[in-house]
Design an enzyme around this catalytic site. Structure first.
Site, short mmCIF file in Angstrom:
data_model
loop_
_atom_site.label_atom_id
_atom_site.label_comp_id
_atom_site.label_asym_id
_atom_site.label_seq_id
_atom_site.Cartn_x
_atom_site.Cartn_y
_atom_site.Cartn_z
N ASP A 1 -0.24 8.14 0.02
CA ASP A 1 -0.02 7.17 1.09
C ASP A 1 -0.39 7.76 2.44
O ASP A 1 -0.81 7.04 3.35
CB ASP A 1 1.45 6.73 1.11
CG ASP A 1 1.80 5.87 -0.09
OD1 ASP A 1 0.89 5.58 -0.89
OD2 ASP A 1 2.97 5.49 -0.24
N CYS B 1 -10.82 -0.67 -0.29
CA CYS B 1 -9.47 -0.14 -0.16
C CYS B 1 -8.66 -1.28 0.45
O CYS B 1 -8.59 -2.36 -0.13
CB CYS B 1 -9.45 1.13 0.69
SG CYS B 1 -10.38 1.06 2.24
N SER B 2 -8.11 -1.09 1.64
CA SER B 2 -7.42 -2.18 2.31
C SER B 2 -8.31 -2.76 3.40
O SER B 2 -8.71 -3.91 3.34
CB SER B 2 -6.10 -1.68 2.91
OG SER B 2 -5.44 -2.71 3.60
N GLY C 1 -11.98 3.22 5.54
CA GLY C 1 -11.51 4.60 5.48
C GLY C 1 -11.76 5.26 4.14
O GLY C 1 -12.72 6.01 3.96
N GLN D 1 -12.56 7.29 8.43
CA GLN D 1 -11.72 7.02 9.60
C GLN D 1 -11.10 8.25 10.24
O GLN D 1 -10.85 8.26 11.44
CB GLN D 1 -10.61 6.06 9.19
CG GLN D 1 -11.02 4.62 9.22
CD GLN D 1 -11.09 4.09 10.64
OE1 GLN D 1 -10.08 3.93 11.31
NE2 GLN D 1 -12.29 3.85 11.12
#
Length: 593
Positions: free
Chosen positions: A425, A459-460, A464, A506
């Site tokens: 995370d 990813c989201s 990144g 990122q």
């Protein structure tokens, strides 16, 4: 011909074989001085796991392979046979292909060493990115085996007091593994030489002091030597600010180039499309966005999805090579974009999806579940998806999905979703091995499907982790194709990817992780190659060449004169008249500090 780093000035035939077998791939080659005929050269080529040696003669008038075409320079000869596949053959008709130059090892891991760089390119770099006292070291193109120290001597406005060129070039001679500038002290390494003249500046004959104040660092690296570069980048800065060291410096320089990539993103900014963006300011460039073609004609924005096509742009000398792998970088699905996601996968004929995030991380939704449960079927608008099977590996879950369009019968395509589950995370994985194993599986699956479209990676936000995975995969593909001794450039590759989707890679941690992953890949590959070579025989002796050319008139076969001219790279001919500072006449001056 963009480089002649395939020339190895100080190796024997046995060493050439070892290099090609341990670092090269079939089609790799190098050139070296002939040991049996001083002044002549030898071309060593790896073919089907063995090495073929081809003699090159220099008559004093031209270069040739004891017959066939004649060339003014060694570089022109090599370039010709690289570009004209099928022209170089053995007597039995077997073609000898020159595909991938095996580069000579860099003489230093210092970042001020730029390798193959012309005088004009050095001047352009120092003028655009340097300031007074900026310097770099490069290979001499006119004297293979020697080097050149290029120093910016003008003021920061680009003008020197006497109107002279604002960049001075000093020839560094290398003989018997010692380095000097044409007189005076000899040094054991380029680093020792540079450090000496940083403390004791040279003075030109007209009085200009050549102060080596700050290096102009390169980001290019020979892949096989990435361990040395990582070591250099990991060093703490010499100042009291211990944070601003190599990786930080390179990444920060990359960040400062963002202003060059301000392309339009109008489609994502349209009011009708705002609810299709997971993050309101992370939008696709218009010029590379995926345009959906099968939407509702009554809905003008039905062609929009927050996704960009990523096309790797690196050189290949193989004219008949297959198209390069491409990617689609996209955000994690929202509830209202799942249908569009599957429309995109179907339209682009993508067969592999790489998901690099969990559905929820730290209590926040990162990507809605866009696939049905195992053994289930679900319709997403006009698309139907069937989950045939799920299997769990150590770091990821593999889902075999069947995709079809509603109303088109039972015609199904298999789509493989690789869901990487162990990215932390916070930060990046401590060990790149899991990511590399994962990407290897993805690569093999993509390669096994002949007509597969782009690999979809998300990813989201889609920038990144997505950028990190894509950049690592691109760099590894280069090494797979060209061998461990090829040149790679991490910042340049990221900049290339960022020109197609903004913000890719990122954080500095992700940037560092890319280096670590490539280093781990190289080390693993080298160990495997070494093990394979233990059971293989050595290369062949010299081969007799047959030409497929219509004109096979033999050249002058007279013995070679004891002294032959140094071959000059064709692109440097106009530079050959450039006057290097005669540093033998220079005076040394104590540091002004």
């Amino acid at each position: 011909m963009t480089s002649r780093r395939w020339f190895h000035p100080n190796i024997t035939g046995v060493e050439a074989e070892n290099l090609l077998l341990t670092r090269g791939v079939d089609g790799s080659f190098l050139a070296r001085p002939s040991k049996s005929n001083p002044g002549d050269f030898t071309l060593s080529v790896r073919r089907t796991g063995a090495v073929t040696h081809i003699k090159i003669q220099n008559t004093g008038d031209y270069y040739d392979l004891y017959g066939g075409e004649k060339f003014a320079t060694l570089a022109e000869l090599v370039q010709y046979y690289m570009e004209h596949h099928g022209q170089l053959k053995e007597k039995n008709g077997d073609v000898i292909e020159l595909k991938y130059p095996l580069n000579c090892a860099d003489p230093t891991s210092e970042r001020w060493f730029h390798g193959h760089l012309s005088g004009r390119e050095a001047e352009k770099l120092l003028t655009e990115k340097g300031k007074h006292g900026s310097f770099l070291v490069r290979e001499s193109q006119s004297h293979p085996g020697d080097f050149v120290l290029s120093v910016r001597t003008g003021d920061d406005k680009g003008e020197s007091n006497d109107g002279k060129s604002k960049v001075t070039h000093v020839m560094i001679h290398c003989q018997d593994l010692k380095y000097d500038v044409g007189g005076g002290e000899k040094f054991d390494s380029l680093t020792d030489l540079v450090e000496h003249y940083k403390k004791n500046p040279m003075v030109e004959t007209l009085g200009t002091v050549l102060q080596l104040k700050q290096p102009l660092n390169t980001t290019r690296i020979n892949a096989a030597e990435i361990e040395s570069r990582v070591r250099e980048l990991s060093k703490l800065a010499e100042t009291t600010d211990k944070v601003k060291q190599g990786f930080w410096e390179e990444f920060e320089t990359l960040q400062q180039q963002e202003c060059k990539l301000l392309y339009s993103r109008k489609e994502g900014q349209r009011q009708e499309n705002k609810n299709k963006n997971r993050y309101k300011n992370i939008l696709p460039f218009d010029h590379t966005r995926v345009v959906l073609h099968d939407g509702d004609p009554n809905e003008p924005v039905s062609d929009y999805i927050n996704a960009n096509i990523i096309m790797p742009e690196f050189e290949t000398k193989c004219n008949n090579s297959k198209p390069k792998k491409s990617y689609i970088a996209t955000q994690g699905c929202l509830q209202n974009t799942v249908n569009d996601f599957w429309r995109m996968v179907f339209q682009e004929n993508s067969r592999v999806i790489v998901m690099t995030t969990k559905e929820v991380e730290r209590g926040k939704s990162k990507c809605v579940k866009y696939w049905p449960d195992e053994y289930s079927l679900k319709e997403y608008g006009v698309m139907r998806v069937r989950n045939v099977k799920e299997s769990a590996a150590h770091d990821y879950t593999l889902r075999e999905l069947k995709l079809s369009k509603v109303g088109q019968g039972n015609t199904e395509r298999t789509v493989w979703q690789y869901h990487f589950r162990t990215w932390p995370d916070h930060g990046v994985p401590s060990d790149p091995g899991g990511v590399l194993d994962f990407l290897e599986e993805v690569h093999h699956k993509q390669e096994s499907i002949s007509d597969a479209g782009p690999v979809v990676v998300h990813c989201s936000a889609g920038i990144g982790r997505t950028g990190t995975f894509i950049v690592i995969d691109i760099l590894i593909d280069i090494i797979r194709e060209k061998g461990v001794d090829c040149d790679i450039d991490v910042p340049k590759t990221i900049q290339m990817v960022r020109s197609q989707r903004s913000g890719m890679v990122q954080t500095e941690a992700q940037y560092r992780f890319i280096y670590m992953a490539v280093q781990h890949y190289i080390e693993t590959l080298q160990r495997r190659i070494e093990e394979e070579q233990k059971s293989k025989r050595k290369g062949h002796e010299y081969t007799n060449i047959k030409y497929s050319l219509s004109d096979q008139t033999s050249g002058d076969q007279s013995p070679l004169p004891p002294c032959t001219p140094t071959p000059t790279c064709p692109e440097m001919r106009e530079d050959s008249a450039r006057v290097y500072e005669n540093v033998g006449l220079m005076q040394q001056q104590k540091s002004f500090r």
